[in-house]
Design a protein around this motif. Sequence first.
Motif, PDB file in Angstrom:
ATOM      1  N   ARG A   1      28.543  33.111  33.991  1.00 37.26           N
ATOM      2  CA  ARG A   1      29.175  33.581  35.232  1.00 37.26           C
ATOM      3  C   ARG A   1      29.102  35.099  35.382  1.00 37.26           C
ATOM      4  NH1 ARG A   1      29.519  28.582  35.599  1.00 37.26           N
ATOM      5  NH2 ARG A   1      31.414  27.349  35.942  1.00 37.26           N
TER       6      ARG A   1
ATOM      7  N   THR B   1      36.849  34.305  41.811  1.00 30.84           N
ATOM      8  CA  THR B   1      36.404  32.933  42.080  1.00 30.84           C
ATOM      9  C   THR B   1      36.356  32.077  40.816  1.00 30.84           C
ATOM     10  OG1 THR B   1      34.036  33.428  41.788  1.00 30.84           O
ATOM     11  CG2 THR B   1      34.977  33.805  43.979  1.00 30.84           C
ATOM     12  N   LEU B   2      36.710  32.646  39.676  1.00 26.96           N
ATOM     13  CA  LEU B   2      36.709  31.890  38.421  1.00 26.96           C
ATOM     14  C   LEU B   2      37.920  30.964  38.359  1.00 26.96           C
ATOM     15  CD1 LEU B   2      35.902  34.737  35.845  1.00 26.96           C
ATOM     16  CD2 LEU B   2      34.285  33.124  36.867  1.00 26.96           C
ATOM     17  N   SER B   3      37.825  29.929  37.537  1.00 24.64           N
ATOM     18  CA  SER B   3      38.978  29.077  37.262  1.00 24.64           C
ATOM     19  C   SER B   3      39.992  29.854  36.412  1.00 24.64           C
ATOM     20  CB  SER B   3      38.537  27.824  36.506  1.00 24.64           C
ATOM     21  OG  SER B   3      38.149  28.161  35.175  1.00 24.64           O
ATOM     22  N   GLY B   4      41.200  29.283  36.293  1.00 22.45           N
ATOM     23  CA  GLY B   4      42.227  29.939  35.482  1.00 22.45           C
ATOM     24  C   GLY B   4      41.797  30.126  34.040  1.00 22.45           C
ATOM     25  N   GLY B   5      41.162  29.103  33.468  1.00 21.07           N
ATOM     26  CA  GLY B   5      40.689  29.207  32.089  1.00 21.07           C
ATOM     27  C   GLY B   5      39.614  30.267  31.929  1.00 21.07           C
ATOM     28  N   GLU B   6      38.708  30.336  32.908  1.00 17.38           N
ATOM     29  CA  GLU B   6      37.647  31.350  32.849  1.00 17.38           C
ATOM     30  C   GLU B   6      38.215  32.751  33.006  1.00 17.38           C
ATOM     31  OE1 GLU B   6      34.143  28.451  34.705  1.00 17.38           O
ATOM     32  OE2 GLU B   6      35.315  29.761  36.016  1.00 17.38           O
ATOM     33  N   GLN B   7      39.227  32.886  33.865  1.00 15.76           N
ATOM     34  CA  GLN B   7      39.863  34.200  34.007  1.00 15.76           C
ATOM     35  C   GLN B   7      40.564  34.616  32.719  1.00 15.76           C
ATOM     36  OE1 GLN B   7      42.335  34.643  37.465  1.00 15.76           O
ATOM     37  NE2 GLN B   7      40.679  34.174  38.891  1.00 15.76           N
TER      38      GLN B   7
ATOM     39  N   LEU C   1      47.374  26.807  31.600  1.00 15.87           N
ATOM     40  CA  LEU C   1      46.102  26.177  31.271  1.00 15.87           C
ATOM     41  C   LEU C   1      46.296  24.733  30.816  1.00 15.87           C
ATOM     42  CD1 LEU C   1      44.242  28.992  29.277  1.00 15.87           C
ATOM     43  CD2 LEU C   1      44.303  28.588  31.746  1.00 15.87           C
TER      44      LEU C   1
ATOM     45  N   ARG D   1      30.665  30.722  28.651  1.00 14.40           N
ATOM     46  CA  ARG D   1      30.905  30.546  30.088  1.00 14.40           C
ATOM     47  C   ARG D   1      30.862  31.884  30.829  1.00 14.40           C
ATOM     48  NH1 ARG D   1      33.748  26.420  32.559  1.00 14.40           N
ATOM     49  NH2 ARG D   1      32.985  25.203  30.796  1.00 14.40           N
TER      50      ARG D   1
END
Length: 238
Positions: free
Chosen positions: A128, A135-141, A166, A124
Amino acid sequence: MFLELRNLHVKYGNVEALHGIDIRVDEGEIVTILGANGAGKTTTLMSISGLVKPSEGGVFFRDEPLHKLHSHEVVARGITQSPEGRRVFGTLSVLENLYLGAFTCRDKARVERTLGWIFELFPRLEERRGQLAGTLSGGEQQMLAIGRALMGDPKVLLLDEPSLGLAPILVKSIFDTVRTINQSGVTVVLVEQNARAALKLATRGYVMEVGRVVMEDSAASLLANPEVQAAYLGGGGE
């Protein structure tokens, strides 16, 4: 000894946060530190990272006193941290955040190899790579925070509450990735409020209460311990 905290005392002003704790981490392990809020878990990790200094005792990595080093020198020794709350740089891109994690590494080819490995761990992030981290989701951060710590090519990875906030499916994914990271040869010290998941992942564990280590055992034994079950696992059971 690989990584060892010996009689570690830490004060914030007149308030003593750690009261002489002893913790050891052997090479290749996943060691988890459990405890309620305010137990001293984050302070313990920050002491290893060199972000807070002990008032007494010390932190030793392969018998070198880390507590005498600046935090960037600790990173250069191969100890990196993914902090509680992720702390990504929201106005920088994913790629820029990752490159910041490699600030102690002068070998550009090695940096690019590590980046490629992180993109294998977290596809992911590659998707990205040009996106602003804020601007990422919490999981992506969370993936980015762990990836940034891995860019330092660590021997020891310190993880502070990686599952916080999460969804359960993302927690499982993050923990599966931590296992993969460990299997690649990285020793992991994990502070985690999801005690059951942490103990299922870890080799050994420590339980802290108000700045003291009150219990140490194999992860399997702590998982089966009635006191630990009552305090951290909702009374036990699956």
